[in-house]
Design a protein around this motif. Sequence first.
Motif, mmCIF file in Angstrom:
data_model
loop_
_atom_site.group_PDB
_atom_site.id
_atom_site.type_symbol
_atom_site.label_atom_id
_atom_site.label_comp_id
_atom_site.label_asym_id
_atom_site.label_seq_id
_atom_site.Cartn_x
_atom_site.Cartn_y
_atom_site.Cartn_z
ATOM 1 N N GLU A 306 60.420 146.115 -8.354
ATOM 2 C CA GLU A 306 61.208 145.211 -7.516
ATOM 3 C C GLU A 306 61.892 144.173 -8.390
ATOM 4 O OE1 GLU A 306 58.788 143.401 -4.568
ATOM 5 O OE2 GLU A 306 57.806 145.268 -3.959
ATOM 6 N N LEU A 307 63.142 143.879 -8.077
ATOM 7 C CA LEU A 307 63.901 142.840 -8.768
ATOM 8 C C LEU A 307 64.249 141.728 -7.787
ATOM 9 C CD1 LEU A 307 66.432 144.847 -10.975
ATOM 10 C CD2 LEU A 307 64.326 143.725 -11.705
ATOM 11 N N SER A 308 64.221 140.505 -8.268
ATOM 12 C CA SER A 308 64.656 139.360 -7.469
ATOM 13 C C SER A 308 65.634 138.563 -8.316
ATOM 14 C CB SER A 308 63.454 138.490 -7.076
ATOM 15 O OG SER A 308 63.870 137.365 -6.331
ATOM 16 N N TYR A 309 66.918 138.585 -7.911
ATOM 17 C CA TYR A 309 67.960 137.938 -8.711
ATOM 18 C C TYR A 309 68.084 136.457 -8.360
ATOM 19 C CZ TYR A 309 69.446 142.432 -10.525
ATOM 20 O OH TYR A 309 69.479 143.635 -11.175
ATOM 21 N N ILE A 310 68.340 135.654 -9.383
ATOM 22 C CA ILE A 310 68.530 134.218 -9.199
ATOM 23 C C ILE A 310 69.947 133.984 -8.677
ATOM 24 C CG2 ILE A 310 68.630 131.993 -10.385
ATOM 25 C CD1 ILE A 310 66.593 133.169 -12.388
ATOM 26 N N PRO A 311 70.117 133.234 -7.587
ATOM 27 C CA PRO A 311 71.456 133.015 -7.025
ATOM 28 C C PRO A 311 72.405 132.402 -8.057
ATOM 29 C CG PRO A 311 69.766 132.212 -5.525
ATOM 30 C CD PRO A 311 69.074 132.553 -6.807
ATOM 31 N N TYR A 372 65.788 123.366 -22.925
ATOM 32 C CA TYR A 372 65.035 124.460 -22.306
ATOM 33 C C TYR A 372 65.413 124.617 -20.830
ATOM 34 C CZ TYR A 372 61.093 127.020 -20.333
ATOM 35 O OH TYR A 372 60.331 127.933 -19.657
ATOM 36 N N ILE A 373 65.495 123.485 -20.119
ATOM 37 C CA ILE A 373 65.864 123.531 -18.701
ATOM 38 C C ILE A 373 67.249 124.135 -18.534
ATOM 39 C CG2 ILE A 373 66.377 122.099 -16.684
ATOM 40 C CD1 ILE A 373 64.311 120.077 -17.794
ATOM 41 N N ARG A 374 68.199 123.666 -19.333
ATOM 42 C CA ARG A 374 69.577 124.151 -19.196
ATOM 43 C C ARG A 374 69.687 125.613 -19.614
ATOM 44 N NH1 ARG A 374 72.804 126.091 -17.394
ATOM 45 N NH2 ARG A 374 75.084 125.951 -17.598
ATOM 46 N N SER A 375 69.029 125.987 -20.706
ATOM 47 C CA SER A 375 69.154 127.338 -21.222
ATOM 48 C C SER A 375 68.554 128.372 -20.276
ATOM 49 C CB SER A 375 68.481 127.429 -22.597
ATOM 50 O OG SER A 375 68.695 128.687 -23.187
ATOM 51 N N ARG A 376 67.413 128.069 -19.704
ATOM 52 C CA ARG A 376 66.804 129.001 -18.743
ATOM 53 C C ARG A 376 67.747 129.284 -17.584
ATOM 54 N NH1 ARG A 376 61.310 130.371 -18.142
ATOM 55 N NH2 ARG A 376 61.807 130.624 -15.937
ATOM 56 N N ARG A 377 68.363 128.236 -17.081
ATOM 57 C CA ARG A 377 69.223 128.390 -15.913
ATOM 58 C C ARG A 377 70.519 129.130 -16.264
ATOM 59 N NH1 ARG A 377 67.767 123.678 -12.811
ATOM 60 N NH2 ARG A 377 69.786 123.605 -11.772
ATOM 61 N N LYS A 378 70.891 129.127 -17.531
ATOM 62 C CA LYS A 378 72.108 129.831 -17.937
ATOM 63 C C LYS A 378 71.840 131.308 -18.186
ATOM 64 C CE LYS A 378 75.775 129.844 -21.472
ATOM 65 N NZ LYS A 378 76.933 129.654 -20.563
ATOM 66 N N TRP A 379 70.718 131.620 -18.873
ATOM 67 C CA TRP A 379 70.538 132.976 -19.379
ATOM 68 C C TRP A 379 69.625 133.850 -18.523
ATOM 69 C CZ3 TRP A 379 74.263 133.786 -22.476
ATOM 70 C CH2 TRP A 379 74.684 132.827 -23.406
ATOM 71 N N ILE A 380 68.636 133.284 -17.876
ATOM 72 C CA ILE A 380 67.691 134.111 -17.110
ATOM 73 C C ILE A 380 68.322 134.470 -15.760
ATOM 74 C CG2 ILE A 380 65.435 134.149 -15.970
ATOM 75 C CD1 ILE A 380 64.377 132.423 -18.215
ATOM 76 N N THR A 381 68.390 135.744 -15.495
ATOM 77 C CA THR A 381 69.109 136.203 -14.300
ATOM 78 C C THR A 381 68.206 136.697 -13.183
ATOM 79 O OG1 THR A 381 69.315 138.446 -15.221
ATOM 80 C CG2 THR A 381 71.098 136.881 -15.708
ATOM 81 N N HIS A 382 66.947 137.069 -13.494
ATOM 82 C CA HIS A 382 66.120 137.663 -12.440
ATOM 83 C C HIS A 382 64.641 137.651 -12.849
ATOM 84 C CE1 HIS A 382 66.906 140.980 -15.259
ATOM 85 N NE2 HIS A 382 65.763 141.530 -14.839
ATOM 86 N N THR A 383 63.806 137.947 -11.873
ATOM 87 C CA THR A 383 62.391 138.200 -12.108
ATOM 88 C C THR A 383 62.083 139.611 -11.620
ATOM 89 O OG1 THR A 383 61.777 137.258 -9.968
ATOM 90 C CG2 THR A 383 61.766 135.776 -11.869
ATOM 91 N N ALA A 384 60.953 140.142 -12.039
ATOM 92 C CA ALA A 384 60.601 141.522 -11.682
ATOM 93 C C ALA A 384 59.117 141.623 -11.376
ATOM 94 C CB ALA A 384 60.969 142.478 -12.820
ATOM 95 N N ARG A 385 58.806 142.670 -10.601
ATOM 96 C CA ARG A 385 57.418 142.965 -10.278
ATOM 97 C C ARG A 385 57.268 144.473 -10.177
ATOM 98 N NH1 ARG A 385 54.660 140.130 -5.167
ATOM 99 N NH2 ARG A 385 56.498 140.990 -4.145
ATOM 100 N N TRP A 386 56.192 145.008 -10.760
ATOM 101 C CA TRP A 386 55.966 146.444 -10.671
ATOM 102 C C TRP A 386 54.467 146.738 -10.718
ATOM 103 C CZ3 TRP A 386 58.064 144.098 -14.983
ATOM 104 C CH2 TRP A 386 57.345 144.181 -16.164
ATOM 105 N N VAL A 387 54.122 147.960 -10.358
ATOM 106 C CA VAL A 387 52.728 148.393 -10.329
ATOM 107 C C VAL A 387 52.574 149.578 -11.275
ATOM 108 C CG1 VAL A 387 50.840 149.296 -8.899
ATOM 109 C CG2 VAL A 387 52.443 147.601 -7.959
ATOM 110 N N ALA A 440 56.791 139.370 -13.852
ATOM 111 C CA ALA A 440 57.392 138.969 -15.122
ATOM 112 C C ALA A 440 58.770 138.364 -14.895
ATOM 113 C CB ALA A 440 57.491 140.176 -16.061
ATOM 114 N N THR A 441 59.216 137.611 -15.898
ATOM 115 C CA THR A 441 60.520 136.946 -15.864
ATOM 116 C C THR A 441 61.411 137.532 -16.952
ATOM 117 O OG1 THR A 441 59.545 134.893 -15.049
ATOM 118 C CG2 THR A 441 61.714 134.734 -16.065
ATOM 119 N N HIS A 442 62.657 137.756 -16.602
ATOM 120 C CA HIS A 442 63.660 138.246 -17.557
ATOM 121 C C HIS A 442 63.622 137.406 -18.837
ATOM 122 C CE1 HIS A 442 68.215 138.154 -18.620
ATOM 123 N NE2 HIS A 442 67.614 139.107 -19.311
ATOM 124 N N PHE A 443 63.582 138.086 -19.981
ATOM 125 C CA PHE A 443 63.536 137.429 -21.281
ATOM 126 C C PHE A 443 64.837 137.752 -22.019
ATOM 127 C CE2 PHE A 443 62.321 136.887 -25.724
ATOM 128 C CZ PHE A 443 61.557 135.741 -25.679
#
Length: 466
Positions: A306-311, A372-387, A440-443
């Motif tokens: 599953e993917l969850s994209y950051i708006p 760190y706050i600014r960079s995360r919001r610029k580059w990280i696009t989504h989170t993921a979950r899997w089994v 997990a979070t997009h790296f």
Amino acid sequence: MPARSELIGSDPLALLALESGLIRGPLEDAGAQGDSKLDTQQRAAAIGEPVPIVFGKRVGDYGGVLISPAATEARFSNDASNAVTASYHLVLSEGRIGSIQVRDVFQRSCRVGSHSQTYDRRAGTWDPGNYVTAQAGYTMPECPYYCGTVGLYTGMSTLSFTVTVPNGVDQWNRQVHCFIRNGMEVPRLIEGSVGSSNNFADLVNWSLVNCARLPSNLIDSASLTAAANFLSTNNLTCDINITKSNNLEDFIARVAPYFLLAQTRNDGKRGMRSLLPLNANYTIKTTAIAWEFLFNEDYILPGSFELSYIPLSDRKPFVVQSIWRQQLTDDFGIIRTSEVRYQNEAADGPYEQHDLSEFCTREDHAVKVAAYIRSRRKWITHTARWVSRSQDFNPTLVPGDICRVRLERNVAGMTPGVHDYLYQVDRITKTMEGDVQIEATHFPIDEQGRSLVALDVAGTTGSGIL
């Protein structure tokens, strides 16, 4: 700080934001927490009020914290010229703190009076009470009549302060302030000794041990020591006066990301880890990242990814304003604001403000957190979950590790593609069926495999203009 957790038993995703290092929203409109209100009336301690925790250590030109302790006892008297002598018994901190120098005690902004300091008992030998009498030709000073009673101060650092002021001057009732160079003595994880510390990991370790809610075998000392080395190497120091009761979970979750740390729960043990990749010497890693495990169709159960994209609205350009405290050697702290933005971006805002003045006394610390706050919001696009079913990665993969996910995309009517990203593991849990669920979070990395966030943080330094 009470250690009751309000999150135990909640949905597994409730902790994801905290454990992945997401810093909570910007400030509400309010004054900086580290600001000192100097010219106020001396505050009296209330029954049931928590004992403060003064934590910090001045090193060179950095650190220390100005406190404004409450009085538990007082004594007032006057002489024939109606000069008032006021004595206050002040509770400084939980535990033993370093000796306070004569130049570091103030009433209002003035170095006046005399003081004596002690630990584990009451400071001073005077009896509390109002002994003011009417003097002919003078107005009776309006000193309080309820002045407290002599008490026990087990496990506390206390101070007796006495000042005499001439007739007609009301400075006798002004707040006493103390500049603490060496705060509460705690076990120091790096040194293996007991003493004053400015390492946030030492404060967390002390809190976990003394909250009496967590057995010692559930404290991850190894991860806390690694976190302490990271903070020491990168000069992310903590000088704080904790005056209000805090839920320990909430306190760590609120403050730890401002030290570029996240909470961990590994095999039930509580600890912390760096939010950034590190070299063996605990410096920020700005070279190619090596992942711990590759997840593909052989490991991820069908239909579980599953993917969850950051708006996009959360990733728009903005300026981070980081508030910190410039702590001078022989004066009061100055509240400073540092701005961090990408070049040629958000020249006129919008602005997002984060208050670090409660504990941060270094400009580089403040701007690296802002980066760190600014960079995360610029580059990280989504989170993921899997089994995944239990595999070879089970004994080695822990929260904070980097893994790679590579999945083939075969959608009817579309050209086949590949989902190939690095992720930082936030949580590892077991499903009811015994399978392993990973959150997990997009790296984000560049074309050389280097962490984009780490590059931004490591490359950000303060202006140095103090």
